[in-house]
Design an enzyme around this catalytic site. Structure first.
Site, PDB file in Angstrom:
ATOM      1  N   SER A   1      -8.397 128.185  38.919  1.00  0.00           N
ATOM      2  CA  SER A   1      -6.877 128.189  38.782  1.00  0.00           C
ATOM      3  C   SER A   1      -6.453 127.297  39.998  1.00  0.00           C
ATOM      4  CB  SER A   1      -6.408 129.532  39.383  1.00  0.00           C
ATOM      5  OG  SER A   1      -7.041 130.593  38.572  1.00  0.00           O
TER       6      SER A   1
ATOM      7  N   HIS B   1      -8.275 126.040  31.389  1.00  0.00           N
ATOM      8  CA  HIS B   1      -7.679 127.252  32.206  1.00  0.00           C
ATOM      9  C   HIS B   1      -7.045 128.247  31.227  1.00  0.00           C
ATOM     10  CE1 HIS B   1      -4.456 128.386  35.368  1.00  0.00           C
ATOM     11  NE2 HIS B   1      -5.401 129.185  35.378  1.00  0.00           N
TER      12      HIS B   1
ATOM     13  N   GLU C   1      -4.382 125.540  29.645  1.00  0.00           N
ATOM     14  CA  GLU C   1      -4.284 124.440  30.059  1.00  0.00           C
ATOM     15  C   GLU C   1      -5.618 123.768  30.245  1.00  0.00           C
ATOM     16  OE1 GLU C   1      -1.256 123.902  33.924  1.00  0.00           O
ATOM     17  OE2 GLU C   1      -2.418 125.526  34.277  1.00  0.00           O
TER      18      GLU C   1
ATOM     19  N   ASN D   1       0.092 127.347  37.507  1.00  0.00           N
ATOM     20  CA  ASN D   1       0.206 128.107  38.762  1.00  0.00           C
ATOM     21  C   ASN D   1       1.222 127.479  40.013  1.00  0.00           C
ATOM     22  OD1 ASN D   1      -1.318 130.327  38.498  1.00  0.00           O
ATOM     23  ND2 ASN D   1      -3.101 129.080  38.319  1.00  0.00           N
TER      24      ASN D   1
END
Ligand code: NAD
Length: 292
Positions: free
Chosen positions: A122, A150, A162, A200
């Protein structure tokens, strides 16, 4: 080119049979139709994960034959050495940098020389994870095959993924990762190897701010989640979402954003850190902002 790369992935390895690894393995078996070797260092997690997957497959709208086929495609092991025959591996162990570095060093040893080595991190820089695959930075034969895929939680539901290249990642590696994620039915977005990447970088400060609002008494739990669900039309409020993601994961990402940028706007909430200290990690531990 793209189709050739998708066809190249005949067997997948997934490391970590937790909530993300299991979701990735399930979707790969069901949508991409590839056999998956699931590796976890805990036999108990592996048993729990495979039992959950078998049950979950039964709930899908597919024929009994297709369900049997998907179940047969998932095998579990505690030995990373069993990844010697995979074409693509996705690591989904906890967000602990040294743990990931050690695993990538091992993957470079055990996986075939053509295998793509992907991480579901992450927040840990991909360039640093790629660097862990070699003792000689000039030799990019392993580090050029490292990339991030991701996935979003829960993997079977969220379409977005991602894809992030490190400094060493080759164009072919990036292309294969994009193509394989599409074969899994996902919609890839490419982002830079920058703290928090895209998802994130945007999501975690939002969750962190909600926890700060709770700890400073701006609103109680239900008011915070209610105004965001009813006011911005998201399916769940930020505190419930934090529980689903895992409070340890949220804290780890905020710490990386804070450390890597040096910007005080990313300071993790004190309450978030205290809850992690208490072992209240959200849904996975049965207690977080809500009880499960
Ligand atoms: P988790 O705690 O649910 O699962 C981790 C699994 O890894 C466990 O089953 C554990 O037994 C296993 N494990 C630990 N050490 C291992 C080792 N040395 N070898 C093999 N297996 C090992 O974690 P998760 O929520 O699935 O997160 C995994 C990764 O995905 C993390 O990097 C996290 O940041 C990332 N991620 C999480 C989310 C989320 O919403 N939870 C979303 C996107 C990405």
């Amino acid at each position: 080119m793209a189709t050739q790369n998708a066809a190249k992935v005949k067997r997948l390895g997934v490391i970590g049979a937790g909530q993300m690894g299991l979701g990735i393995a399930l979707v790969a078996a069901l949508k991409a139709g590839v056999p998956v070797t699931l590796v976890d260092n805990s036999q108990a997690s592996l048993n729990k994960g495979l039992a959950f997957a078998a049950k979950d497959i039964s709930k899908k709208r597919i024929t009994p034959d297709q369900a049997d086929d998907a179940r047969l495609k998932l095998t579990g092991t505690t030995s990373i050495g069993e990844l010697a025959g995979v074409d693509f591996v996705i690591e989904a162990v906890p967000e602990i940098p040294q743990l990931k570095f050690d695993i990538f060093a091992k993957l470079a040893e055990v996986c075939p020389r053509h295998a793509i080595l992907a991480t579901n991190t992450s927040s840990i820089p991909i360039t640093r994870i790629a660097a862990a695959t070699t003792k000689d930075p000039k030799d990019t034969s392993s580090s050029s095959r490292v990339v991030s895929t991701h996935f979003m939680n829960p993997v079977p539901v969220q379409k977005g993924v991602e894809i992030i290249s490190g400094l060493q990642t080759s164009a072919e590696t990036l292309d294969t990762a994009i193509t394989f994620c599409r074969a899994m039915g996902k919609i890839p977005s490419v982002s830079a190897d920058s703290p928090g990447f895209l998802a994130n970088r945007i999501l975690m400060p939002y969750i962190n701010e909600a926890v700060i609002c709770l700890e400073t008494g701006v609103g109680d739990r239900d008011s915070i989640d209610s105004i965001m669900t009813n006011g911005t039309n998201v399916p769940m409020g930020p505190l419930q979402l934090a529980d689903f993601i895992g409070l340890d994961t949220c804290l780890a990402i905020m710490r990386v954003l804070h450390l890597e940028t040096g910007d005080s706007k990313y300071r993790p909430s004190v309450l978030l850190a205290k809850m992690v200290d208490a072992g209240w990690l959200g849904k996975k531990s049965g207690k977080g902002f809500y009880d499960y």
